[in-house]
Design a protein around this motif. Structure first.
Motif, PDB file in Angstrom:
ATOM      1  N   HIS A 186      49.436 -28.944  77.879  1.00  0.00           N
ATOM      2  CA  HIS A 186      48.816 -29.624  78.594  1.00  0.00           C
ATOM      3  C   HIS A 186      48.377 -30.911  78.006  1.00  0.00           C
ATOM      4  O   HIS A 186      48.397 -30.704  76.602  1.00  0.00           O
ATOM      5  CB  HIS A 186      47.327 -28.793  79.165  1.00  0.00           C
ATOM      6  N   GLU A 187      47.317 -31.700  78.443  1.00  0.00           N
ATOM      7  CA  GLU A 187      47.175 -32.663  78.034  1.00  0.00           C
ATOM      8  C   GLU A 187      45.358 -33.198  76.879  1.00  0.00           C
ATOM      9  O   GLU A 187      45.423 -34.313  76.635  1.00  0.00           O
ATOM     10  CB  GLU A 187      48.137 -34.316  78.552  1.00  0.00           C
ATOM     11  N   ASP A 188      44.605 -32.109  77.637  1.00  0.00           N
ATOM     12  CA  ASP A 188      43.068 -32.066  77.667  1.00  0.00           C
ATOM     13  C   ASP A 188      43.332 -31.708  75.970  1.00  0.00           C
ATOM     14  O   ASP A 188      43.118 -31.028  75.290  1.00  0.00           O
ATOM     15  CB  ASP A 188      42.263 -31.743  78.308  1.00  0.00           C
ATOM     16  N   GLU A 189      43.362 -32.978  74.521  1.00  0.00           N
ATOM     17  CA  GLU A 189      43.066 -32.506  73.195  1.00  0.00           C
ATOM     18  C   GLU A 189      42.312 -31.973  72.625  1.00  0.00           C
ATOM     19  O   GLU A 189      42.152 -30.975  72.783  1.00  0.00           O
ATOM     20  CB  GLU A 189      43.546 -33.271  72.226  1.00  0.00           C
ATOM     21  N   PRO A 190      40.708 -31.836  73.077  1.00  0.00           N
ATOM     22  CA  PRO A 190      39.715 -31.671  73.108  1.00  0.00           C
ATOM     23  C   PRO A 190      39.558 -29.821  73.617  1.00  0.00           C
ATOM     24  O   PRO A 190      39.486 -29.405  72.238  1.00  0.00           O
ATOM     25  CB  PRO A 190      37.902 -32.222  73.714  1.00  0.00           C
ATOM     26  N   ILE A 191      40.807 -29.725  74.867  1.00  0.00           N
ATOM     27  CA  ILE A 191      40.291 -28.420  74.728  1.00  0.00           C
ATOM     28  C   ILE A 191      41.531 -27.361  73.793  1.00  0.00           C
ATOM     29  O   ILE A 191      40.430 -26.139  73.871  1.00  0.00           O
ATOM     30  CB  ILE A 191      40.349 -28.452  76.566  1.00  0.00           C
ATOM     31  N   ARG A 192      42.320 -28.304  73.812  1.00  0.00           N
ATOM     32  CA  ARG A 192      43.210 -27.894  73.115  1.00  0.00           C
ATOM     33  C   ARG A 192      42.948 -27.127  71.708  1.00  0.00           C
ATOM     34  O   ARG A 192      42.961 -26.283  71.007  1.00  0.00           O
ATOM     35  CB  ARG A 192      44.255 -28.145  72.526  1.00  0.00           C
ATOM     36  N   GLN A 193      41.579 -28.440  70.822  1.00  0.00           N
ATOM     37  CA  GLN A 193      40.844 -27.582  69.508  1.00  0.00           C
ATOM     38  C   GLN A 193      40.474 -27.223  70.214  1.00  0.00           C
ATOM     39  O   GLN A 193      39.913 -25.626  68.712  1.00  0.00           O
ATOM     40  CB  GLN A 193      40.377 -28.819  69.525  1.00  0.00           C
ATOM     41  N   ALA A 194      39.217 -26.997  70.907  1.00  0.00           N
ATOM     42  CA  ALA A 194      38.723 -25.480  71.636  1.00  0.00           C
ATOM     43  C   ALA A 194      38.970 -24.221  71.711  1.00  0.00           C
ATOM     44  O   ALA A 194      39.239 -23.646  71.573  1.00  0.00           O
ATOM     45  CB  ALA A 194      37.646 -26.200  73.053  1.00  0.00           C
ATOM     46  N   GLN A 195      40.421 -24.530  71.903  1.00  0.00           N
ATOM     47  CA  GLN A 195      41.203 -22.935  71.991  1.00  0.00           C
ATOM     48  C   GLN A 195      41.448 -23.012  70.792  1.00  0.00           C
ATOM     49  O   GLN A 195      41.296 -21.217  70.370  1.00  0.00           O
ATOM     50  CB  GLN A 195      42.349 -22.927  72.589  1.00  0.00           C
ATOM     51  N   LEU A 196      42.120 -23.659  70.286  1.00  0.00           N
ATOM     52  CA  LEU A 196      42.454 -22.854  68.854  1.00  0.00           C
ATOM     53  C   LEU A 196      41.251 -22.629  67.858  1.00  0.00           C
ATOM     54  O   LEU A 196      41.202 -21.252  67.020  1.00  0.00           O
ATOM     55  CB  LEU A 196      43.284 -24.423  67.740  1.00  0.00           C
ATOM     56  N   PHE A 197      40.014 -23.563  67.642  1.00  0.00           N
ATOM     57  CA  PHE A 197      38.614 -22.738  67.976  1.00  0.00           C
ATOM     58  C   PHE A 197      38.157 -21.298  67.535  1.00  0.00           C
ATOM     59  O   PHE A 197      38.198 -20.341  66.888  1.00  0.00           O
ATOM     60  CB  PHE A 197      37.479 -23.961  67.834  1.00  0.00           C
ATOM     61  N   ILE A 198      38.238 -20.896  69.289  1.00  0.00           N
ATOM     62  CA  ILE A 198      38.707 -19.599  69.467  1.00  0.00           C
ATOM     63  C   ILE A 198      39.497 -18.751  68.483  1.00  0.00           C
ATOM     64  O   ILE A 198      38.636 -18.148  68.700  1.00  0.00           O
ATOM     65  CB  ILE A 198      38.131 -19.733  70.845  1.00  0.00           C
ATOM     66  N   GLU A 199      40.742 -19.099  68.745  1.00  0.00           N
ATOM     67  CA  GLU A 199      41.841 -18.387  68.618  1.00  0.00           C
ATOM     68  C   GLU A 199      41.360 -17.662  66.659  1.00  0.00           C
ATOM     69  O   GLU A 199      41.500 -17.009  66.737  1.00  0.00           O
ATOM     70  CB  GLU A 199      42.599 -18.770  69.018  1.00  0.00           C
ATOM     71  N   LYS A 200      40.592 -18.835  66.145  1.00  0.00           N
ATOM     72  CA  LYS A 200      40.534 -18.748  64.799  1.00  0.00           C
ATOM     73  C   LYS A 200      38.967 -17.651  63.797  1.00  0.00           C
ATOM     74  O   LYS A 200      39.041 -17.398  63.541  1.00  0.00           O
ATOM     75  CB  LYS A 200      40.255 -19.822  63.955  1.00  0.00           C
ATOM     76  N   ASN A 201      38.281 -17.886  65.315  1.00  0.00           N
ATOM     77  CA  ASN A 201      36.676 -17.328  64.961  1.00  0.00           C
ATOM     78  C   ASN A 201      36.721 -16.197  66.242  1.00  0.00           C
ATOM     79  O   ASN A 201      35.392 -16.433  66.265  1.00  0.00           O
ATOM     80  CB  ASN A 201      36.059 -18.143  65.383  1.00  0.00           C
ATOM     81  N   PHE A 202      37.546 -15.381  66.877  1.00  0.00           N
ATOM     82  CA  PHE A 202      37.138 -14.451  67.546  1.00  0.00           C
ATOM     83  C   PHE A 202      35.747 -13.724  67.392  1.00  0.00           C
ATOM     84  O   PHE A 202      35.117 -13.027  68.034  1.00  0.00           O
ATOM     85  CB  PHE A 202      38.076 -14.386  68.042  1.00  0.00           C
ATOM     86  N   SER A 203      35.682 -13.266  66.003  1.00  0.00           N
ATOM     87  CA  SER A 203      35.667 -12.227  65.687  1.00  0.00           C
ATOM     88  C   SER A 203      33.788 -12.534  65.325  1.00  0.00           C
ATOM     89  O   SER A 203      32.821 -11.910  65.682  1.00  0.00           O
ATOM     90  CB  SER A 203      35.508 -12.081  64.293  1.00  0.00           C
ATOM     91  N   ASP A 204      33.785 -13.615  65.871  1.00  0.00           N
ATOM     92  CA  ASP A 204      32.354 -14.401  65.318  1.00  0.00           C
ATOM     93  C   ASP A 204      31.656 -14.404  66.384  1.00  0.00           C
ATOM     94  O   ASP A 204      32.126 -14.665  68.266  1.00  0.00           O
ATOM     95  CB  ASP A 204      31.990 -16.020  65.084  1.00  0.00           C
ATOM     96  N   ARG A 205      30.290 -14.363  66.913  1.00  0.00           N
ATOM     97  CA  ARG A 205      30.424 -15.146  68.664  1.00  0.00           C
ATOM     98  C   ARG A 205      30.219 -16.464  69.003  1.00  0.00           C
ATOM     99  O   ARG A 205      29.427 -17.139  68.077  1.00  0.00           O
ATOM    100  CB  ARG A 205      28.762 -15.019  68.892  1.00  0.00           C
ATOM    101  N   ILE A 206      30.377 -16.751  69.493  1.00  0.00           N
ATOM    102  CA  ILE A 206      31.082 -18.270  69.845  1.00  0.00           C
ATOM    103  C   ILE A 206      29.965 -18.635  71.917  1.00  0.00           C
ATOM    104  O   ILE A 206      30.439 -17.318  72.677  1.00  0.00           O
ATOM    105  CB  ILE A 206      32.013 -18.442  70.443  1.00  0.00           C
ATOM    106  N   THR A 207      29.715 -19.248  72.017  1.00  0.00           N
ATOM    107  CA  THR A 207      28.648 -19.399  73.078  1.00  0.00           C
ATOM    108  C   THR A 207      29.173 -20.763  73.909  1.00  0.00           C
ATOM    109  O   THR A 207      29.685 -21.518  73.331  1.00  0.00           O
ATOM    110  CB  THR A 207      27.747 -19.713  72.762  1.00  0.00           C
ATOM    111  N   VAL A 208      29.005 -20.829  75.001  1.00  0.00           N
ATOM    112  CA  VAL A 208      29.517 -22.351  75.527  1.00  0.00           C
ATOM    113  C   VAL A 208      28.865 -23.755  75.032  1.00  0.00           C
ATOM    114  O   VAL A 208      29.814 -24.659  75.034  1.00  0.00           O
ATOM    115  CB  VAL A 208      29.805 -22.134  77.389  1.00  0.00           C
ATOM    116  N   ASP A 209      27.538 -23.211  75.116  1.00  0.00           N
ATOM    117  CA  ASP A 209      26.453 -23.996  74.414  1.00  0.00           C
ATOM    118  C   ASP A 209      27.360 -24.912  73.325  1.00  0.00           C
ATOM    119  O   ASP A 209      27.624 -25.965  73.606  1.00  0.00           O
ATOM    120  CB  ASP A 209      25.260 -23.959  74.532  1.00  0.00           C
ATOM    121  N   GLN A 210      27.768 -23.930  72.252  1.00  0.00           N
ATOM    122  CA  GLN A 210      27.849 -24.807  70.961  1.00  0.00           C
ATOM    123  C   GLN A 210      29.306 -24.761  71.099  1.00  0.00           C
ATOM    124  O   GLN A 210      29.558 -26.157  70.153  1.00  0.00           O
ATOM    125  CB  GLN A 210      28.585 -22.704  70.038  1.00  0.00           C
TER     126      GLN A 210
END
Length: 325
Positions: A214-238
């Motif tokens: 897809h073309e939404d670069e901030p969302i792609r970066q959010a996906q990459l952040f989730i995939e690299k930090n999945f063992s941490d507690r990640i919230t939508v607000d964060q």
């Protein structure tokens, strides 16, 4: 006798033509051996009297073409491979014929990625459809008006069937055989071909690869952040704060880009990591649970089963290297 038309599209997978042909023909053989009349007249239908498959490695000679004047009772659309948009264009002459047969009372069944051809007819508008999980993101992009159910092996809606990926189409063929020939014949066929009958989910086979086309670069970066930090507690607000978005805007854009909510995406990434650990490591289920960021045993088991169709223990017993040796 019911007339069955197995299509021979350009770019079709040979096994998806031969497989249903063998199964439906076996029904006739079993019935004859029981002193009963054969049930199906199975014929291959092409765009021309000769179709080359697998870059010319195989050549199939259909008995009929769509130009012939005949009525059928069931159209089987086999899987195709390669560039799916090109496959649709090459095989576009099949589409009005499929529509006409359906309107005349025929049932239609797509196997695996044959769902792309079926969806191109418009007959799936507003209906549910299964296909190979590898093609799920592309299917959603191309056919947003169809409800994709990638975890399903079989859908059956208003005379239109679809199947999950690869050889799971055999379960759909058995399902159709049971509807038309009875449970006893379907069970016999499952035994002859050694197919596990009544399998309804392909969830255990799905490997989650986040939709990033897809073309939404901030969302792609959010996906990459989730995939690299999945063992941490990640919230939508964060995530919203990290990428300078309002929560509702993030949720809307994330769902549009990935077909998952933020929470669903986090769950899928965690469970995919858990699956890999259960397949290869010696860690017990609780150790795997903590490793991927869950602390609630019930929540972990519930989410795991929802996404895979199996409990963590069942998954380990089925796929762990030592267990399967």
């Amino acid at each position: 006798m019911k007339h069955l038309s197995i299509l021979v599209p350009e770019g079709a997978i040979l096994g998806a033509i031969e497989g249903p042909h063998k199964l439906f023909s076996e029904v006739n053989d079993l019935l004859v051996n029981m002193g009963r009349d054969p049930l199906f007249k199975v014929q291959l239908v092409g765009l021309s009297p000769q179709t080359r498959l697998s870059k010319g490695l195989f050549t199939v000679h259909p008995e009929l073409t769509v130009k012939d004047n005949f009525k059928t009772d069931l159209v089987v659309i086999p899987a195709v491979h390669g560039n799916l948009e090109e496959a649709i264009e090459i095989n576009r002459p099949f589409l009005p014929w499929i529509i006409a047969q359906y309107k005349a009372g025929a049932e239609i069944a797509s196997l695996c990625l044959g769902a792309f051809l079926l969806a191109s007819t418009g007959l799936l508008h507003g209906k549910k459809c299964a296909t190979h999980w590898l093609g799920a993101n592309e299917f959603r992009r191309m056919f947003p008006d169809v409800t994709l159910v990638p975890e399903k092996i079989i859908t059956d809606e208003q005379g239109i069937y679809s199947s999950g990926g690869a050889y799971s189409y055999l379960n759909l063929i058995l399902y159709i055989i049971e509807k038309h020939a009875g449970r006893d014949i379907a069970i016999l066929c499952s035994k002859v071909f050694e197919i596990e009958i009544d399998r309804g989910s392909q969830s255990p086979f799905i490997m989650f690869n986040g939709q990033k086309e897809h073309e939404d670069e901030p969302i792609r970066q959010a996906q990459l952040f989730i995939e690299k930090n999945f063992s941490d507690r990640i919230t939508v607000d964060q995530l919203a704060s990290m990428f300078a978005m309002g929560r509702r805007n993030l949720e809307r854009r994330f769902k549009k880009a990935t077909s998952n909510t933020v929470v669903e995406y986090i769950q899928r990434v965690k469970i995919e990591a858990a699956k890999m650990s259960l397949e290869s490591s010696r860690e017990n289920v609780n150790e795997v649970m903590y490793k991927v960021g869950y602390s609630d045993t019930k929540a972990f088991r519930t989410t795991f089963k929802k996404l895979t169709g199996l409990s963590p223990i069942q998954y380990r017993n089925k796929y762990h290297r030592a267990a399967t040796a």
